[in-house]
Design an enzyme around this catalytic site. Sequence first.
Site, mmCIF file in Angstrom:
data_model
loop_
_atom_site.group_PDB
_atom_site.id
_atom_site.type_symbol
_atom_site.label_atom_id
_atom_site.label_comp_id
_atom_site.label_asym_id
_atom_site.label_seq_id
_atom_site.Cartn_x
_atom_site.Cartn_y
_atom_site.Cartn_z
ATOM 1 N N CYS A 1 -1.657 6.056 10.083
ATOM 2 C CA CYS A 1 -0.518 5.789 10.233
ATOM 3 C C CYS A 1 -0.797 3.860 11.324
ATOM 4 O O CYS A 1 -1.887 4.232 12.200
ATOM 5 C CB CYS A 1 -0.067 6.456 11.631
ATOM 6 N N GLU B 1 0.660 -1.190 0.079
ATOM 7 C CA GLU B 1 0.378 -0.119 -0.055
ATOM 8 C C GLU B 1 0.756 1.254 0.056
ATOM 9 O O GLU B 1 2.225 0.871 0.416
ATOM 10 C CB GLU B 1 -0.858 -0.010 1.011
HETATM 11 N N1 SAH Z 1 9.006 0.960 10.995
HETATM 12 C C1 SAH Z 1 8.715 2.234 10.480
HETATM 13 C C2 SAH Z 1 7.952 2.602 9.810
HETATM 14 C C3 SAH Z 1 6.142 2.156 9.532
HETATM 15 S S1 SAH Z 1 5.256 3.596 11.180
HETATM 16 C C4 SAH Z 1 8.867 2.828 12.169
HETATM 17 O O1 SAH Z 1 8.342 2.038 13.883
HETATM 18 O O2 SAH Z 1 8.863 3.695 12.555
HETATM 19 C C5 SAH Z 1 4.790 4.575 11.029
HETATM 20 C C6 SAH Z 1 4.849 5.298 12.139
HETATM 21 O O3 SAH Z 1 2.942 4.915 13.011
HETATM 22 C C7 SAH Z 1 5.511 5.000 13.420
HETATM 23 O O4 SAH Z 1 5.386 5.905 14.413
HETATM 24 C C8 SAH Z 1 4.214 3.605 14.107
HETATM 25 O O5 SAH Z 1 4.228 3.653 15.305
HETATM 26 C C9 SAH Z 1 3.069 4.352 13.961
HETATM 27 N N2 SAH Z 1 1.985 3.510 14.293
HETATM 28 C C10 SAH Z 1 1.628 1.882 13.954
HETATM 29 N N3 SAH Z 1 0.859 1.740 14.008
HETATM 30 C C11 SAH Z 1 -0.171 2.769 14.755
HETATM 31 C C12 SAH Z 1 -1.682 2.744 15.306
HETATM 32 N N4 SAH Z 1 -2.012 2.196 15.859
HETATM 33 N N5 SAH Z 1 -1.619 4.220 15.481
HETATM 34 C C13 SAH Z 1 -1.138 5.370 15.696
HETATM 35 N N6 SAH Z 1 0.625 5.397 14.515
HETATM 36 C C14 SAH Z 1 0.914 3.242 15.052
#
Ligand code: SAH
Length: 357
Positions: free
Chosen positions: A334, A92
């Site tokens: 996110c 995606e």
């Molecule tokens: N693996 C990388 C990038 C992908 S996720 C990382 O961990 O940074 C991008 C962002 O979305 C990250 O900060 C992650 O922690 C956040 N994220 C993941 N699940 C989420 C959720 N359910 N609600 C809000 N942010 C979330």
Amino acid sequence: MKKQDIRNFSQEDLLRFLQGKNQKAFNATQIFSWIYKKGAEDFDSMSDLSLELRQILKKNFYFSKLIVEAIKESRDGTKKILFKLEDSSLIETVLIPSKERNTICLSSQVGCRFSCKFCASGIKGFKRNLSTAEIVSQVLFVKKYFFNVQLTHIVFMGTGEPLDNYENVLRAVRIFNSTYALNIGARRITISTSGVISGIKKLAKENLQVEISVSLHASDNKIRNNIMPINKKYPLQDLIRACRQYFLLTKRQITFEYILIHNLNCTLDDAKRLSFLLKGFDFKLNLIPYNKIAEFNFEPPIKLEVLFFQNQLSKMGIKSTLRLPRGTDINAACGQLRFYAETKNNTNLRELHTNFR
Ligand code: SAH
């Protein structure tokens, strides 16, 4: 040599290849310009290359195709595209338009091996890294078929851990950044990491001005171990130390991301611990209300928790920015991107389906 997607080659790789075939150095620049500036997807259209060179290219390279499986558009203008790759894997990509910027959120892996306990992307585990070509193609596709306006920012915040696919991601970043290719300033490219210290250390030495975001999400090891298993390998104190070193070496400000989860990580004690951890160095802090994922028991914070936490931090001298989610109604926010997305026979997914190729 097996034919490969030419977008896996950096400009230096291409130069080396061309030199090996007795071609001229400036041909690499011409080819880059055809692919990245003019959007060429075949070698015949590269009309200012000699016939001989076009034959050489055709013999050694090809252009893989991203197939659009589905497109969804949110009420707030965010768009999510589900792409099918050559091996039928699905990924995606999210487009986030706003007044002053147009951001593309890229996936770097099919699935994710890090299993953060609040993130949908890891639920089905890890399948494979994306190639540089697959990363770059997400941007090329969007530039060509979607944005009438200028694409201004690139963030590696889709599915996957970019620093777990270091070489391919960095090669893609250099292609985005190159004046001969997409010419997107490094400061407009953000790599987000769950805290892969080895990658942060490597990145510090790359002499690149990219932005780096670190997903912190907890103020102590106990909570972080529970929600982010990577913390067992790279505990908080080591992570913060690596971030401080990164800042000292690069003078680039790090952004910390901190999701707020109801009754878990936004108490007064969390604020105290967080301010202690981050004391005395230059950083940005984003607070992001958790986006609900059906499979997990966590809940988004209530408004009072958010205001209280931000206020406490502020009293302790820590400035933060509250980030509001985009595209929640189409599961594009996110953490909502998931390996194999919704099931394929979900008719909603076909709402805006367009057969581009
Ligand atoms: N693996 C990388 C990038 C992908 S996720 C990382 O961990 O940074 C991008 C962002 O979305 C990250 O900060 C992650 O922690 C956040 N994220 C993941 N699940 C989420 C959720 N359910 N609600 C809000 N942010 C979330």
